[in-house]
Write a protein that holds these residues in place. Structure first.
Motif, mmCIF file in Angstrom:
data_model
loop_
_atom_site.group_PDB
_atom_site.id
_atom_site.type_symbol
_atom_site.label_atom_id
_atom_site.label_comp_id
_atom_site.label_asym_id
_atom_site.label_seq_id
_atom_site.Cartn_x
_atom_site.Cartn_y
_atom_site.Cartn_z
ATOM 1 N N ALA A 92 -51.833 22.374 15.119
ATOM 2 C CA ALA A 92 -51.675 23.569 14.279
ATOM 3 C C ALA A 92 -50.426 24.364 14.623
ATOM 4 O O ALA A 92 -49.773 24.923 13.742
ATOM 5 C CB ALA A 92 -52.908 24.463 14.402
ATOM 6 N N PHE A 93 -50.096 24.439 15.922
ATOM 7 C CA PHE A 93 -48.971 25.271 16.325
ATOM 8 C C PHE A 93 -47.764 24.464 16.795
ATOM 9 O O PHE A 93 -46.761 25.046 17.200
ATOM 10 C CB PHE A 93 -49.401 26.226 17.444
ATOM 11 C CG PHE A 93 -50.480 27.175 17.020
ATOM 12 C CD1 PHE A 93 -50.302 28.017 15.945
ATOM 13 C CD2 PHE A 93 -51.686 27.225 17.697
ATOM 14 C CE1 PHE A 93 -51.295 28.896 15.543
ATOM 15 C CE2 PHE A 93 -52.693 28.105 17.313
ATOM 16 C CZ PHE A 93 -52.494 28.939 16.220
ATOM 17 N N LEU A 94 -47.873 23.139 16.792
ATOM 18 C CA LEU A 94 -46.731 22.329 17.201
ATOM 19 C C LEU A 94 -45.550 22.611 16.270
ATOM 20 O O LEU A 94 -45.685 22.640 15.055
ATOM 21 C CB LEU A 94 -47.090 20.843 17.167
ATOM 22 C CG LEU A 94 -48.051 20.359 18.261
ATOM 23 C CD1 LEU A 94 -48.335 18.880 18.095
ATOM 24 C CD2 LEU A 94 -47.476 20.636 19.648
ATOM 25 N N ILE A 123 -44.065 25.429 16.260
ATOM 26 C CA ILE A 123 -43.965 26.893 16.136
ATOM 27 C C ILE A 123 -43.782 27.445 17.541
ATOM 28 O O ILE A 123 -44.739 27.839 18.214
ATOM 29 C CB ILE A 123 -45.218 27.504 15.470
ATOM 30 C CG1 ILE A 123 -45.555 26.769 14.179
ATOM 31 C CG2 ILE A 123 -44.986 28.991 15.178
ATOM 32 C CD1 ILE A 123 -46.832 27.247 13.521
ATOM 33 N N ASP A 124 -42.562 27.444 18.021
ATOM 34 C CA ASP A 124 -42.290 27.853 19.399
ATOM 35 C C ASP A 124 -42.600 29.322 19.658
ATOM 36 O O ASP A 124 -42.712 29.740 20.807
ATOM 37 C CB ASP A 124 -40.819 27.580 19.743
ATOM 38 C CG ASP A 124 -40.491 26.097 19.739
ATOM 39 O OD1 ASP A 124 -41.429 25.299 19.920
ATOM 40 O OD2 ASP A 124 -39.314 25.746 19.534
ATOM 41 N N SER A 125 -42.722 30.093 18.596
ATOM 42 C CA SER A 125 -42.943 31.532 18.774
ATOM 43 C C SER A 125 -44.391 31.875 19.074
ATOM 44 O O SER A 125 -44.699 33.034 19.362
ATOM 45 C CB SER A 125 -42.486 32.291 17.526
ATOM 46 O OG SER A 125 -43.201 31.863 16.376
ATOM 47 N N ILE A 126 -45.307 30.903 19.009
ATOM 48 C CA ILE A 126 -46.714 31.135 19.360
ATOM 49 C C ILE A 126 -46.992 30.412 20.669
ATOM 50 O O ILE A 126 -46.893 29.190 20.755
ATOM 51 C CB ILE A 126 -47.669 30.640 18.260
ATOM 52 C CG1 ILE A 126 -47.384 31.370 16.942
ATOM 53 C CG2 ILE A 126 -49.119 30.861 18.683
ATOM 54 C CD1 ILE A 126 -48.278 30.932 15.798
ATOM 55 N N VAL A 127 -47.315 31.182 21.723
ATOM 56 C CA VAL A 127 -47.423 30.632 23.074
ATOM 57 C C VAL A 127 -48.751 31.033 23.714
ATOM 58 O O VAL A 127 -49.150 32.198 23.672
ATOM 59 C CB VAL A 127 -46.256 31.155 23.952
ATOM 60 C CG1 VAL A 127 -46.434 30.720 25.399
ATOM 61 C CG2 VAL A 127 -44.930 30.668 23.403
ATOM 62 N N PHE A 128 -49.432 30.046 24.307
ATOM 63 C CA PHE A 128 -50.636 30.287 25.100
ATOM 64 C C PHE A 128 -50.233 30.273 26.578
ATOM 65 O O PHE A 128 -49.512 29.369 27.020
ATOM 66 C CB PHE A 128 -51.682 29.204 24.857
ATOM 67 C CG PHE A 128 -52.333 29.265 23.511
ATOM 68 C CD1 PHE A 128 -53.634 29.734 23.376
ATOM 69 C CD2 PHE A 128 -51.649 28.860 22.371
ATOM 70 C CE1 PHE A 128 -54.229 29.788 22.131
ATOM 71 C CE2 PHE A 128 -52.240 28.911 21.126
ATOM 72 C CZ PHE A 128 -53.543 29.380 21.004
ATOM 73 N N VAL A 129 -50.725 31.256 27.352
ATOM 74 C CA VAL A 129 -50.394 31.344 28.769
ATOM 75 C C VAL A 129 -51.679 31.397 29.588
ATOM 76 O O VAL A 129 -52.447 32.359 29.497
ATOM 77 C CB VAL A 129 -49.527 32.590 29.069
ATOM 78 C CG1 VAL A 129 -49.201 32.649 30.561
ATOM 79 C CG2 VAL A 129 -48.250 32.576 28.237
ATOM 80 N N ASP A 130 -51.914 30.358 30.392
ATOM 81 C CA ASP A 130 -53.075 30.289 31.278
ATOM 82 C C ASP A 130 -52.738 31.035 32.565
ATOM 83 O O ASP A 130 -51.786 30.670 33.264
ATOM 84 C CB ASP A 130 -53.399 28.818 31.569
ATOM 85 C CG ASP A 130 -54.653 28.642 32.425
ATOM 86 O OD1 ASP A 130 -55.111 29.624 33.031
ATOM 87 O OD2 ASP A 130 -55.160 27.510 32.491
ATOM 88 N N VAL A 131 -53.506 32.079 32.894
ATOM 89 C CA VAL A 131 -53.214 32.903 34.073
ATOM 90 C C VAL A 131 -54.131 32.582 35.247
ATOM 91 O O VAL A 131 -54.064 33.238 36.288
ATOM 92 C CB VAL A 131 -53.327 34.408 33.731
ATOM 93 C CG1 VAL A 131 -52.420 34.764 32.570
ATOM 94 C CG2 VAL A 131 -54.775 34.800 33.419
#
Length: 413
Positions: A350-352, A354-362
């Motif tokens: 879905a987001f491949l 689209i570099d402007s949508i980022v998930f960050v695992d903390v």
């Protein structure tokens, strides 16, 4: 008898001073040092004070006994300014030193809600109207009063933009079981540590005390607030001096916020103008998002959020206990608990691209990783501050993120 609206009479209707509510300032982010000092040189003298003056809008009822806005809903929005004092006798120099970790005592100053001043009380919505030949005709007097309240809110923001020598607003929407005070304190933490380079604005929708029944009522309470949130965002977008809106939403506030933005995007498509120009949204930061992954996929990807928002950053922690309970209650994985594996399964391609949508695992960070890690974990605060100050993308060395695959990254020490 027909009610007459005179917004000017409400200017100082609700004024509270010396409020008892207090909390401790968030820990210093892992961002500032001798080599990278807190950016006080970019802060106007008028803002170099141990306090935060936060513009607020809320659709809740004022409670005289507690001197704050209570969870009871109001059809009439209130807008004004809340002053948060940082410490009893904290100097600006010591506050700057604290931001860089210069804190030998280990103590952090308190955040004290010093005053709440109302600028305007809006007429209740919906505004009465009639239909004539399929055309909506609103009550002219109430409609005029409502517009006067919008203008009063815009004037307040414009004045603060000029005082702060900025063209940017940092907008915050809190989550479930958060009061008005909590929202103001949260924004104080983020605004201060991100360098005070914006006008802080909070939309508050306080909910009832946290229990299972309260959680369900909060979902509808959030739905009630969507219209008012849209009105506030639209009012900001229409301010000529305002060029950039950065939004931070937490927990259930993510659902409320993204729903409002989705509806504004649909509305903006009819203008024929570029969505970014209409929306003015540079960063949308979603922390511990309490929203179903499938819903988020439809809302963010299918609705083409990337055309309207410059950068979308979604922080996740698979160990978030509050979201684990929410997942059980809602029978669906919450976005704020996503892992790289669940990301692949839930979002697919879905987001491949689209570099402007980022998930960050903390989850790889040490320190506080509870549901409020976005303001309590020094590493997460540092990443948010870096985004707000520089607009750095996920592959910028300043962020220090590790690519995991697709749009997923990890934030580590």
């Amino acid at each position: 008898m027909k009610q007459r609206w005179l917004p000017g009479l409400f200017l100082l209707l609700l004024t509270a001073t010396g409020c008892a509510s207090a909390r401790v300032l968030a820990p210093a982010p892992t961002l500032y040092s001798a080599e990278n000092p807190y950016p006080e040189d970019r802060i106007p003298d008028s803002l170099r004070l141990p306090e935060a003056k936060i513009i607020f809008a809320t659709d809740r009822v004022w409670n005289e006994s507690t001197a704050t806005f209570a969870p009871a809903r109001s059809r009439a929005m209130t807008a004004g300014e809340v002053t948060i004092r940082i410490g009893q006798e904290t100097s600006w120099d010591s506050l700057v030193g604290l931001a860089s970790g210069d804190n030998p005592s280990g103590r952090r100053p308190s955040l004290i809600m010093d005053s709440v001043r109302t600028q305007t009380v809006f007429p209740a919505t919906p505004i009465p109207y009639r239909l004539e030949g399929g055309v909506v005709i609103e009550d002219a007097e109430i409609f005029s009063a409502y517009n006067a309240s919008i203008e009063a809110f815009q004037s307040m923001v414009t004045q603060r933009l000029r005082q702060g020598n900025t063209d940017t607003v940092l907008f915050y929407v809190h989550g479930f079981n958060n009061g008005f005070d909590d929202a103001a304190f949260d924004l104080t933490d983020i605004w201060h540590y991100s360098g005070r380079g914006s006008v802080p604005v909070v939309f508050s929708w306080p909910t009832v005390e946290g229990n299972l029944l309260g959680y369900f009522s909060a979902r509808e309470s959030g739905e009630f607030s969507i219209f008012h949130l849209k009105e506030v965002l639209r009012a900001l977008q229409e301010i000529p001096e305002l060029e950039t809106i950065n939004i931070l939403a937490h927990s259930r506030g993510v659902d409320v916020t993204t729903t409002a933005i989705r509806e504004l995007i649909i509305e903006a498509r009819g203008t024929g103008r570029p969505l970014r120009d209409v929306m003015k949204l540079d960063n949308l930061i979603l922390a511990a998002a309490d929203i179903d992954v499938a819903v988020a996929s439809q809302r963010l990807a299918a609705e083409r959020f990337a055309l309207a928002v410059g950068h979308i950053t979604i922080y996740a922690n698979p160990g978030d206990g509050a979201l684990r309970l929410s997942s059980l209650v809602s029978s669906g994985l919450r976005v704020g608990r996503s892992t790289s594996a669940s990301y692949e399964e839930s979002f697919g391609a879905a987001f491949l691209g689209i570099d402007s949508i980022v998930f960050v695992d903390v989850s790889g960070l040490s320190g506080n990783l509870g549901h409020n890690y976005f303001r309590l974990n020094p590493g997460v605060i540092a990443d948010i501050a870096t985004i707000l100050q520089t607009g750095a993308g996920p592959r910028d060395p300043a962020r220090g993120l590790i690519p995991v695959g697709g749009n997923f990254y990890e934030l580590v020490e």
